[in-house]
Write an enzyme that holds these catalytic residues in place. Structure first.
Site, mmCIF file in Angstrom:
data_model
loop_
_atom_site.group_PDB
_atom_site.id
_atom_site.type_symbol
_atom_site.label_atom_id
_atom_site.label_comp_id
_atom_site.label_asym_id
_atom_site.label_seq_id
_atom_site.Cartn_x
_atom_site.Cartn_y
_atom_site.Cartn_z
ATOM 1 C CG ASP A 180 41.509 35.328 46.765
ATOM 2 O OD1 ASP A 180 41.797 36.315 47.482
ATOM 3 O OD2 ASP A 180 40.731 35.424 45.801
HETATM 4 C C1 NOJ Z 1 40.020 38.626 47.401
HETATM 5 C C2 NOJ Z 1 40.002 38.684 45.916
HETATM 6 O O1 NOJ Z 1 39.376 37.528 45.405
HETATM 7 C C3 NOJ Z 1 41.380 38.813 45.304
HETATM 8 O O2 NOJ Z 1 41.242 38.988 43.926
HETATM 9 C C4 NOJ Z 1 42.139 39.931 45.934
HETATM 10 O O3 NOJ Z 1 43.389 40.093 45.326
HETATM 11 C C5 NOJ Z 1 42.279 39.617 47.409
HETATM 12 N N1 NOJ Z 1 40.958 39.548 48.001
HETATM 13 C C6 NOJ Z 1 43.110 40.662 48.147
HETATM 14 O O4 NOJ Z 1 42.420 41.825 48.282
#
Ligand code: NOJ
Length: 800
Positions: free
Chosen positions: A288
């Site tokens: 993430d």
């Molecule tokens: C953080 C989020 O937790 C995740 O779900 C998302 O895909 C990413 N950012 C990218 O934006």
């Protein structure tokens, strides 16, 4: 004999073509083995910075641009993927830059296409409330087509985290509290995004996230740690991820949270033991956002180099946003802290997906597709249709809804009814919110009026946040002059989504006071709730005549609300997550364990002492999982099992008749729950094991047959093998998780499943022509045939 071998081998190849490839590729130019050979050749030829570059996912600026200082990196082949860029022309430009590099490896373009790209569908929690797998698959397919048309290859969806704490803002993004419903939704979304072949011009690579247990963040506070038993992890939180793997998902994203002392992004148990060794996943794993770097904040790594080492060695192939791999990779390899084989494996996982995506054949998107695809009428029609089926009617006293179209004067009250921006949410894709339809617009269009001075009147009452009551008087006045009032209240968009945790999940600001003002007029009214989560609405439940849950409903929400309010669509949504009475009850979910001192459910036993209960609240939620009303009534009759006794290898057929006893055609969701009366490891009070949404016309009776398979009655033993114990099982059938309609089933023998190393879904599935909701899709069935044929070939080669 030799010819037999050749025959068998050709069958193997043929079967691969006929039955489809695992992980999404239907008819590739290269066979899987040839792809692996190509990758080996490339890896041999790549220098270390190029390899580390493949592991880097850079962030664009969300609207489409790559940072100027990053462009040279792309041109040198030092970037594997970019997120937050879109637009056919821009993404094609990125690919042209990538093709200037030595190895000419195209870039994988990612974006959060969570529930639509330009055409916005309801939030995933809302979509799930439809309990309609085909509709959910279709919504994902439309999102995929729009995204691909602007050069996006990869969506960071579906989020398959099971969640039981509505304080967590990200409940809007998932499928609710249930393991089975969540797993079925995970499969439907993967099918919708990827289709049978994600190299197609209208499909994208899906990503199961956030691995794992992110939905259990302590106290519902986003990013918070999780400490849970391996049993709970494997029984509740992992199955939807396994379901996604079975459906062929091509990528996984790690979670932000700490799990039992090891942050998920550095968690070898999750990323290697479970995902690769047990589940045989061969797609790519991305971290993430900044989650590798955050290993330092977790107090797990002392510095960036250590963070990169832990994440890489655990099995995180690609790093999103932060740049610890590219910065420290070389030194980590030189010092032997990370092996070159580990890096090569990560590169291989990424290149494999690029091959399956067809990027090496053609990395470009036809630039004419974009305008021909985005926000097209066909998609808007589908969105309106699906959206209306996600709404949940919680209350409808005296059948006050639907509203007659010939109503004299209709007042619409509430800023949320007219705020276009509020039709969106935390994950809006690239929605042009000015094009969305508000509820006020939807209602006006339905009644054919063009202003709010006649049949339809409008008063804001208060704005989205409802921070003051200064124009309540005007709202009351408008309500007093009306024959019916629609009061739209709920949460502003920023109160849910990532980092959207709340300790108070009641109506924010003065919204409840606004409803009370309208209530005081004595006029008939309905409350339309705008919500990204289950809310505590005790006063409404007791006092409001009608409550319609509309979630955050996207581009066509306004039309869909009007369709339901005026009865053109009969509501059929069911709650995918319990609505608690108060925050103190959380977590409140239907499939809890019993205790040694359970309450008497019928009485609620508020006064009885020494029971497992609260002194100041009932145990039960305000509205249970699976609950939702219709404008018609359904009678469930004639529950029958085709046998009352089976061995542990047999299935049982559960039959029930659904009769529409009301005045309108409608749809009902038949839900089957199982209770294992006694087991060597205690089981929940009941668990959903099958469901089916059916259309039943007025006066009609529809017979539904659902099959429970052996694994629906079993559980994991202490070695995580599937087992079934003899004993009595109560089968409950009805239209919500509180149903009391019951039949008993006895299992006479025991069985222990040793196929695979874990989880229910490893158990082979027997096919049946009966409606069998618990059964794997054709997609899954095709995969199992495909594996068996090569095995025969290998066997024959070894023997002869
Ligand atoms: C953080 C989020 O937790 C995740 O779900 C998302 O895909 C990413 N950012 C990218 O934006």
């Amino acid at each position: 004999m030799r010819s037999l071998i050749y025959l068998t081998l050709s069958c193997t190849l043929l079967s691969t073509c006929v039955f489809g490839y695992p992980h999404g590729q239907k008819n590739p130019k290269l066979s899987p083995a040839e792809i692996e050979e190509e990758i080996s050749r490339l890896i041999n030829d790549m220098i270390l910075p190029e390899k580390l570059g493949q592991l880097q996912q850079l962030a664009g600026d969300w609207y489409g641009e790559v940072g100027p200082s990053d462009i040279p990196l792309v041109k040198q082949g030092l970037v594997g993927s970019i997120l937050n860029v879109h637009g056919a022309a821009r993404t094609n430009q990125i690919q042209r830059w990538a093709l200037e590099s030595r190895q000419k490896i195209p870039v994988l373009i990612g974006f959060d296409v969570i529930h639509g790209f330009r055409t916005l569908f309801p939030i995933p929690l809302g979509e799930t409330a439809s309990w309609d797998l085909e509709a959910v698959e279709q919504a994902a397919a439309i999102a995929a087509a729009e995204a691909r048309s602007v050069g996006i290859h990869w969506t960071f969806a579906p989020m398959v985290d099971v969640m039981r704490d509505p304080r967590w803002g990200r409940v809007m993004e998932g499928s609710g509290e249930d393991v089975f419903l969540g797993s079925e939704m995970a499969k439907a979304r993967v099918r919708g995004f990827q289709g049978g072949d994600y190299s197609a011009h209208d499909r994208v690579l899906a990503c199961a996230k956030h691995f794992a247990a992110y939905g259990a963040a302590e106290a519902g506070r986003d990013y918070n740690g999780v400490d849970m038993s391996e049993r709970r992890l494997r029984e509740i939180y992992l199955p939807p991820f396994k379901a996604a793997v079975d459906a062929g998902v091509g990528s996984f994203m790690t979670a932000f949270n700490d799990l039992n002392g090891v942050p998920a992004t550095g968690n070898k148990f999750l990323l290697t033991k479970v995902l690769r060794d047990e589940w045989k996943f061969d797609g790519l794993v991305v971290s993430d956002w900044d989650a590798v770097l955050e290993l330092i904040n977790h107090q797990y790594a002392t510095n960036q180099s250590e963070a990169a080492m832990y994440a890489l060695n655990a099995g995180t192939d690609m790093e999103m946003a932060s740049r610890t791999y590219v910065t420290h990779g070389e030194q980590l390899i030189r010092s032997g802290k990370v092996s070159i084989e580990t890096v090569n494996t990560a590169v291989r996982n990424i290149l494999r997906i690029k091959y399956r995506m067809g990027l090496f054949d053609n990395p470009f998107i036809d630039e004419n597709l974009e305008s021909a695809t985005l926000f097209k009428q066909e998609f808007l029609d589908a969105a309106r249709n699906i959206t209306a089926r996600t709404f949940v009617l919680l209350k409808n006293q005296g059948n006050i809804l639907p509203i007659s179209k010939s109503i004299g004067k209709l007042a619409v009250i509430g800023g949320l009814a007219a705020d276009k921006f509020e039709t969106t949410d935390h994950w809006p894709g690239d929605v042009q919110w000015q094009d969305s339809v508000t509820m006020l617009q939807g209602i006006m269009t339905k009644l054919g009026v063009t202003d709010t001075n006649g049949q339809v009147t409008y008063a804001e009452g208060c704005d989205t946040y409802c921070r003051n009551t200064s124009v309540f008087d005007r709202a009351e006045q408008v309500a007093r002059q009306a024959d019916f009032v629609v009061v739209v209240v709920g949460e502003p968009r920023e109160y849910s989504g990532e980092a959207g945790s709340m300790t108070n999940i009641g109506l924010p600001g003065y919204h409840l006071d606004l409803v009370k003002r309208i209530h005081s007029t004595g006029k008939p009214y309905a409350v339309v709730l705008v919500n990204g989560r289950p809310m505590t609405i005790e006063w409404l439940a007791e006092n409001a005549p009608a409550i319609l849950v509309t979630w955050r409903s996207g581009s066509m929400g306004g039309h869909a609300v009007a369709d339901v309010l005026f009865g053109d669509v009969n509501p059929s949504g069911k709650l995918p997550m319990s609505f608690p009475r108060n925050v103190g009850q959380i977590p409140v979910h239907y499939d809890h364990k019993n205790t040694g001192r359970p309450i008497d459910k019928a009485s609620g036993s508020l006064t009885e002492r020494y029971r497992s209960k609260y002194i100041d609240s009932l145990n039960s939620p305000q509205y249970p999982f699976g609950y939702g009303l219709s404008y018609t009534r359904f009678a469930f009759e004639n529950l029958q099992l085709n046998t009352t006794s089976i061995t542990a290898e047999q299935s049982v057929q559960v039959g029930v008749s659904v009769r529409n006893t009301g005045q309108r055609d409608g749809e009902e969701v038949v839900q089957v729950y199982v209770r294992d009366v006694a087991a060597s490891i205690t089981r929940p009070v009941r668990q959903l094991k099958a469901f089916k949404k059916v259309k039943v016309a007025v006066g009609q009776t529809v017979r539904i047959e659902l099959i429970l398979k052996p694994e629906d009655l079993g559980f994991l033993d202490d070695n995580w093998q599937w087992k079934i114990e003899p004993g009595v099982f109560e089968i409950y059938v009805g239209n919500n998780s509180d149903t009391t309609m019951q039949a008993n089933l006895t299992v006479t023998t025991a069985a222990s499943e040793v196929i695979g190393t874990s989880t229910a879904t490893a158990v082979p599935v027997t096919s049946s022509t009966t409606v069998n909701i618990g059964e794997s899709s054709t997609h899954g069935a095709a995969s199992s045939i495909q594996f068996s044929v090569p095995l025969i070939a290998i066997f024959l080669l070894l023997v002869f």
